[in-house]
Design an enzyme around this catalytic site. Structure first.
Site, PDB file in Angstrom:
ATOM      1  CE  LYS A 123      -3.987   1.953   2.531  1.00 10.67           C
ATOM      2  NZ  LYS A 123      -4.917   1.771   3.663  1.00 10.67           N
ATOM      3  CB  SER A 144      -8.251   3.676   2.818  1.00  9.38           C
ATOM      4  OG  SER A 144      -7.389   3.016   3.743  1.00  9.38           O
ATOM      5  CB  SER A 151      -8.659   0.896   5.677  1.00  9.11           C
ATOM      6  OG  SER A 151      -9.317   2.124   5.647  1.00  9.11           O
TER       7      SER A 151
END
Lengths: 478, 484, 95
Positions: free
Chosen positions: B76, B151, B175
């Protein structure tokens, strides 16, 4: 109207750790800009703070030295504001639960009775960087080497009643942090500085007046000047029908005035809240006890000992214990001198400090070490030289001509104690000054000094003064 | 090869069936082919990946390999990766080449994993749909007209489309779990403090936690073996031994006590999702688990409380983005104030600004007690609900999200509706507990996730519980048609 | 509690965010809705509840006082928009 001055000080002492409070960067002073600002100090995305063990120990030492409560579970909070020397946009500080709680200190202004001043709290926080306002094509340069240096902010109660008391308090704290070896006390480098909260109120009124805060005072002289000037300004303002506004002011030492800091677009709203990157700081009794055991003798205790054991007066003991270095110097000199601590005290406070003062040097930089001074005093104590000759020896030592024994030897300054030799000189003087002898014997006793002077002149000051007195009295009596 | 689990790939690498360079090349090719449509990578680190793969192949040959040596992985874009652009999905960091490596990614590198690139995400991890990214929305591989969740939407979409066999994510309010549910993957949020936060760009420091996104629970265990552990650079990292997370996978769950919070099954839950969850629970019963209804009375307060705590923390965490030392700076600032307001105004997107403003508001003078302090108190109540529940059950189960993947743009203009999509996941972050989302079925061709919540530091048990289900079902092995 | 335009302006100022004048009404709307959500918290009596700042009930760990960082100025300043003579530059700060 008679006004009462009310002052509280917030002292910022940089703690003498090797590394920063939340990072492993060096705290050494004077490095090239930003070479000691690591990722954590710069507030790079993703970095996190970890608390320095030594900074905590130093804060606890201070707390114990002022008889304060050590908070068992203190909390670090973020103080939020934007400023270019504050990389994260918040300062990690302590707000509701500081590591050191309420304590106290005794101060004394010369000629006045001692007073106890309350210390509200002392908390750990990180220092900011520095803004350099020299011109970089209309820009300000930011050096973040200082960012993250550990600070102990020591907040007093509004107990101080004059600029002189404020200075005495600041000096007391300054001395204490150096005794504790938690701050180098270097005010030029900004290691020890303060903000002063100043207000005035009609004498006898209980409610406090509106205060202004004078920022960043970094010398004792500035503290005194700035407070006096601010007090005058406030009184003039009120008496002229005006009102003091609560604000931050700067002391301009060149113009010798305080002025309002340009308001920063908004009223301050620091939005303090517990820093989620740090956990509560827990300090248990065993730890506190261990730190207590490690405390050095503190100024007040040492002063008491100087009075009780060395026979010094209150004032002398106070002066000599005001700084740890001076007290250490004095004690070493007494040890070497072997006798008569009061004489040592007089020499240290008089000749030595006088000489240092004239050349603007600190005790640590004295050309005459404690050992040298003690060695000379030993020679006064054993009657090798007189106090008067000692002044000459001291000057030679100051100029680097060696120790007292060498100087006495080389310059032939040894005291004449052979009574036969002194008697012979006295006889000659009596013989060559018949007029004065006659007058003296007729009752003009103040001429005695004249004869002493003649003997000393003839012996180049080396005759033992006590012996001279004794023999002269006998001879002149006829 | 691209549909294999890490456990299978690891075996293939060891047997010499395929080399890491070949495997990496395969995934890079898939990324090139599909990323333009899915937009799950912000940066593709091809040259570095091939170099790391070659190194991994040497290690494999020398017998110095870990289970992850040679395995490609997506990180990420919230993790700082030295020398690689690290954007956090924001214009603010569009020019930010991280000068240091996060602890988490450093551990993967040390284990020999091969970073394929940095995955797309909601800006500063603020979002539940991956639509707030400066780099554009990510598409759900199951239906490209829908969001992948957020997210960690890029990480999850990448794994779901088999553009990486595994990925890292971070979870502040759901997330990892919510996008894992929406894309049919296994996602684990570990106990707070289990994985170091050092080098992970902070959103809400007391809630953020990194975790794995994988096909299977077994793969998640392999990633956890690398990620978990104490880090002296993170004060909130826990000094506690790291177990071998694969050790308990095969344990029987006979007699496992499952708690079903009644609050998770009323009102807002879509019927079709409820049915999927119920059948998953029946599968567990078939495996010998015992089900019990429990109550988490403060469930409804989790979202309101979160929207005080998380914005408050983020509002100050994001103050460092000021245009002075790194990141976006506006052109020709006329003074310092202008520098700050314009750099930040231009660098941050709408959702980030909203949250900074909420956070600033709730911390400001006069509101602190009513909002922030109140939220901290309710946070305690929420934690205590779980504490009480875990006195009678081993794990808690329920839906991960209240609906399947929604359409792109559907909730983008309505923050509050968007926030409510994390209704089942947020409480776990407030309490700091570990929780996983595992694939449990489909509704109208869209995946549904089952959330399994464990007690503190019981990741091994969660993974065991998930693995046993995955031995009995194959929901986790489903691949969207286009990416098979 | 709902917010008005003044609140938005004040908060944006505190947070140093430039907000387009035209967007203010939308922020008013958004923030008011979020605060309405948040105010559900008031349904619970929390008088005797101890606030919880951290999920784990742990104490701060302490780091030995050692210098572990080396000078990386050039590396860090390569990221900066404007530097000179080792300093970060910002528009003139007036004190």
């Amino acid at each position: 109207m008679e006004w009462e001055v009310v002052i509280g000080l917030e002292i910022h002492a940089q703690l003498a750790t090797r590394s920063k409070i939340f990072s492993g960067a060096s705290t050494a002073y004077g490095a090239a800009p930003n070479t000691q600002a690591c990722a954590v100090d710069l507030g790079l995305p993703g970095v996190l703070p970890v608390l320095n063990r030594e900074a905590v120990r130093m804060a606890v030492k201070f707390g114990l030295a002022i008889d304060a409560q050590i908070t068992p579970r203190s909390v670090f909070a973020r103080k939020n504001y934007f400023y270019p020397d504050l990389p994260k946009g918040y300062q990690i500080s302590q707000f509701e639960l500081p590591v050191v709680g309420v304590g106290q200190l005794e101060i004394q202004v010369e000629g006045k009775a001692p007073r106890v001043i309350g210390v509200t709290r002392a908390h750990l926080e990180e220092d900011a960087g520095k803004s350099l306002h020299e011109d970089f094509h209309g820009s300000t340069g930011i050096d973040l080497n200082r960012a993250g240096t550990p600070l102990l902010e020591i907040v007093s109660e509004p107990d101080l009643r004059s600029a002189k008391e404020a200075v005495a308090y600041m000096k007391k704290v300054h001395s204490l942090v150096q005794y504790l070896e938690i701050c180098d006390g270097n005010m030029q480098e900004g290691s020890f500085r303060c903000d002063a909260n100043v207000s005035v109120r009609p004498m006898g009124q209980a409610a406090l007046g509106t205060r202004s805060e004078i920022k960043n005072l970094n010398s004792f002289r500035f503290v005194e000047r700035a407070i006096n000037i601010e007090v005058e300004r406030q009184i003039d303002l009120i008496e002229g029908g005006g009102k003091v506004v609560q604000e931050t002011r700067l002391y301009d030492s060149d113009k010798d005035e305080t002025r309002s800091m340009r308001s920063k677009e908004e009223a301050f709203d620091y939005r303090y809240f517990p820093d989620p990157d740090l956990l509560p700081l827990e300090i248990d009794e065993a730890y506190i006890e261990a730190v207590r055991q490690s405390l050095p003798e503190l100024p007040d205790a040492r002063k008491g000992r100087f009075i009780a054991e060395l026979g010094l007066g209150e004032y002398e003991a106070g002066v000599l214990t005001a700084s740890r270095e001076l007290a250490d110097y004095f004690e070493e000199a007494v040890k070497v001198a072997g006798d008569d601590a009061r004489r040592t005290a007089n020499w240290v406070m008089g000749d030595l400090l006088g000489a240092l003062n004239r050349v603007g040097k600190e005790i640590a930089e004295s050309p005459v070490s404690a050992e040298l001074l003690g060695g000379m005093l030993r020679r006064i104590n054993d009657n090798t030289i007189s106090g008067k000759i000692a002044k000459q020896v001291f000057e030679c030592m100051w100029n680097g001509e060696g120790d007292a024994d060498t100087i006495i030897e080389q310059k032939g300054l040894k005291q004449v104690t052979d009574s036969g030799a002194i008697e012979k000189i006295i006889d000659e003087i009596i013989a060559s000054n018949p007029g004065q002898v006659e007058q003296y014997r007729a009752g003009k006793e103040k001429l005695f000094g004249f004869f002493v002077g003649q003997v000393m002149k003839a012996t180049q000051g080396k005759a033992n003064p006590a012996q001279v007195n004794e023999l002269l009295k006998q001879k002149l009596a006829g | 090869m691209h549909t294999k689990t890490i456990a299978q790939l690891s075996a293939a690498l060891r047997s010499g069936e395929i080399s890491s360079v070949e495997l990496t090349t395969l995934f890079l090719a898939r990324i090139k082919q599909h990323n333009p449509a899915l937009n799950c990578y912000i940066s593709i680190t091809e040259a570095q990946a091939l170099e790391a793969a070659a190194t991994a192949d040497r290690r494999l040959k020398e017998g110095d390999a870990t289970p992850l040596t040679g395995i490609p992985i997506a990180h990420k874009d919230i993790f700082c990766t030295e020398g690689v652009k690290t954007t956090c999905g924001s214009k603010m960091l569009d020019n930010f080449i991280a000068p240091y490596e996060s602890t988490c990614t450093a551990k993967f590198a040390a284990a020999g994993a091969v970073m394929l690139g940095k995955s797309n995400m909601d800006e500063f991890a603020m979002g539940s749909s991956n639509e707030t990214s400066y780099y554009g929305a990510v598409k759900n591989p199951w239906d490209q007209g829908r969001v992948p969740g957020g997210s960690s939407g890029g990480s999850v979409a990448a794994v779901a489309a088999r553009l990486a066999p595994a990925a890292t994510g971070t979870d502040t309010g759901g997330s990892i779990r919510q996008p894992a549910a929406l894309c049919g993957l296994t996602g684990l949020k570990p106990t707070y403090g289990r994985v170091s936060r050092y080098g992970m760009i902070a959103f809400a420091s007391s809630l953020d936690q990194a975790g794995p996104v994988t096909y299977s629970a077994e793969d998640a265990a392999l990633l956890m073996n690398v990620m978990a552990g104490f880090d002296e650079r993170d004060s909130t990292s826990v000094e506690r031994e790291v177990p071998d997370y694969t050790a308990e996978l095969t344990n029987s769950i006979e007699g496992l006590k499952i708690g079903l919070p009644k609050e998770y099954f009323d009102g807002g839950l879509d019927d079709s999702i409820a049915r999927v969850i119920e059948s998953a629970i029946q599968a567990y019963e078939a495996l010998g688990a015992v089900v019990k209804e429990i109550s988490l009375p403060n469930t409804a307060l989790a979202v309101p409380t979160y929207y005080v705590v998380a914005p408050a923390e983020c509002s100050t965490n994001l103050s460092r983005f000021d245009g002075v030392r790194f990141g976006h700076r506006c052109d020709d600032p006329k003074d310092l104030f202008d520098l700050y307001t314009r750099s930040r105004g231009e660098g941050f997107g709408a959702e980030v600004k909203r949250r900074i403003m909420i956070g600033t508001y709730v911390l400001s003078a006069g509101y602190y007690d009513a909002y922030y302090l109140k939220a901290q108190k309710i946070r305690r109540l929420i934690s205590e609900d779980f504490r009480a529940a875990f006195e009678t059950v081993d794990v808690i189960m329920g839906p991960t999200a209240p609906s399947t993947a929604f359409k792109l743009g559907e909730k983008a203009d309505d923050p509050v509706t968007m926030y409510l999509s994390d209704i089942y996941t947020i409480a776990v972050n407030m309490a700091g507990l570990p929780a996983a989302s595992i694939p449990a079925g489909f509704v109208d061709g869209l995946p549904v996730g089952l959330q399994v919540i464990g007690n503190y530091f019981e990741e091994s048990r969660l993974l065991n519980v998930a693995h046993q289900y995955q031995q009995a079902t194959d929901w986790h092995l489903q691949v969207p048609a286009e990416f098979q | 509690m709902s917010v008005d335009q003044t609140d938005i302006t004040k908060v944006a100022l505190l947070a140093r965010l430039e907000i387009d004048e035209a967007d203010v009404p939308q922020y008013v709307d958004n923030l008011s809705n979020i605060l309405a959500l948040v105010e559900q918290m008031n349904e619970v009596d929390t008088d005797r509840v101890v606030p919880m700042a951290h999920p784990l009930d742990a104490a701060q760990r302490l780091r030995p006082d050692e210098v572990t960082e080396v000078d990386q100025r050039d590396r860090f300043q390569a990221l900066a928009p404007q530097v000179e003579a080792g300093l970060y530059l910002v528009p003139k700060v007036i004190e």
